[in-house]
Design an enzyme around this catalytic site. Sequence first.
Site, short mmCIF file in Angstrom:
data_model
loop_
_atom_site.label_atom_id
_atom_site.label_comp_id
_atom_site.label_asym_id
_atom_site.label_seq_id
_atom_site.Cartn_x
_atom_site.Cartn_y
_atom_site.Cartn_z
N GLU A 138 0.81 -1.24 0.00
CA GLU A 138 0.00 0.00 0.00
C GLU A 138 0.83 1.28 0.00
OE1 GLU A 138 -2.82 -0.40 3.21
OE2 GLU A 138 -3.77 -2.13 2.30
N ASP A 193 -1.02 -4.02 -3.30
CA ASP A 193 -1.81 -2.79 -3.06
C ASP A 193 -3.29 -3.03 -3.36
OD1 ASP A 193 -2.34 -0.06 -2.40
OD2 ASP A 193 -0.50 0.59 -3.42
N GLU A 262 -6.03 -10.68 -1.69
CA GLU A 262 -6.95 -10.47 -0.54
C GLU A 262 -8.39 -10.33 -1.02
OE1 GLU A 262 -5.55 -7.23 1.95
OE2 GLU A 262 -3.46 -7.83 1.72
C1 XIL Z 1 -6.78 -6.57 7.97
C2 XIL Z 1 -7.12 -7.76 8.84
O1 XIL Z 1 -7.93 -8.65 8.13
C3 XIL Z 1 -7.84 -7.28 10.10
O2 XIL Z 1 -8.03 -8.37 11.00
C4 XIL Z 1 -7.04 -6.18 10.78
O3 XIL Z 1 -7.79 -5.66 11.87
C5 XIL Z 1 -6.71 -5.07 9.81
O4 XIL Z 1 -6.04 -5.61 8.68
N1 XIL Z 1 -5.02 -4.77 3.51
C6 XIL Z 1 -4.09 -5.64 4.00
C7 XIL Z 1 -4.44 -6.54 5.13
O5 XIL Z 1 -2.99 -5.75 3.44
O6 XIL Z 1 -3.35 -6.79 5.98
C8 XIL Z 1 -5.61 -6.02 5.93
O7 XIL Z 1 -5.98 -7.01 6.88
C9 XIL Z 1 -6.76 -5.65 5.02
C10 XIL Z 1 -6.34 -4.56 4.06
#
Ligand code: XIL
Length: 341
Positions: A138, A193, A262
């Site tokens: 990010e 990202d 993700e």
């Molecule tokens: C999130 C987790 O899922 C949560 O449990 C935590 O509270 C916050 O982070 N981008 C990312 C991840 O790269 O690490 C994030 O994960 C979601 C957004």
Amino acid sequence: GSHMAPLKDVYKNDFLIGNAISAEDLEGTRLELLKMHHDVVTAGNAMKPDALQPTKGNFTFTAADAMIDKVLAEGMKMHGHVLVWHQQSPAWLNTKKDDNNNTVPLGRDEALDNLRTHIQTVMKHFGNKVISWDVVNEAMNDNPSNPADYKASLRQTPWYQAIGSDYVEQAFLAAREVLDENPSWNIKLYYNDYNEDNQNKATAIYNMVKDINDRYAAAHNGKLLIDGVGMQGHYNINTNPDNVKLSLEKFISLGVEVSVSELDVTAGNNYTLPENLAVGQAYLYAQLFKLYKEHADHIARVTFWGMDDNTSWRAENNPLLFDKNLQAKPAYYGVIDPAEQ
Ligand code: XIL
């Protein structure tokens, strides 16, 4: 139920299927569902900087070690997330208090030393137990106005403020050194990202990876510094898959591998998903998997960010394939049979 098609079997000729986990996903029914459908997992939180080095030099690997060892013992692979980020990272890494007790950036040399030490200690500790690392997460602003100037498009994170606009490159150089010292390890280094369906953001990311990789290749016989781009894929029911396609093809044209790192698609609110939105969500998942399958030669892994709507980080908006009772939603059928949607 166990009569359902395992996601990882449906896509076994295309890419690895992954999910994000916490410790409770490695027990009982949740472990059975995890193993049935997935080849690879990402720690949802357990390998972030605040979890691994809360104070300087105090590396806390116990929980992450237990997780990764269990994952490998259960026959799955592990993706490493994350080495350098502006969230879930302790302040000492890149800031200090000045004489007036204000938080200010560390000087470049001290921050660079912290960056390199964190990356290299963590990578050496886990070694070849991971298949890939999110080295930097990010770093880019949302919808940057002038993506041709990627340096001006970088998020002004504490790392940026302490080190400067080359902190992304410095992070990959530190990580690459570890791999060069351990030629038997087979680990890919990723830039990761979100909102990567935004064309301005995708262009800025493209320009950054191209600049860093071109200069490294010129000095290292064409070798890549950044091996892969992670498209987080935190989408919603109105995401336009044509934009995802444009970004995916742009990243592939860099000559790197891509992973969807993700994936989740929000639909509905208040923990409620009306039938029409459940169908729309399934349709978007199907369109995305059609696209991923068409580009499977360049996609290493597709990882969902959670198994069920109840434990999702966006639980209110019902983003995943399984409901709070771990029952398959229309979204699951959209993924396993995208042509039918
Ligand atoms: C999130 C987790 O899922 C949560 O449990 C935590 O509270 C916050 O982070 N981008 C990312 C991840 O790269 O690490 C994030 O994960 C979601 C957004």
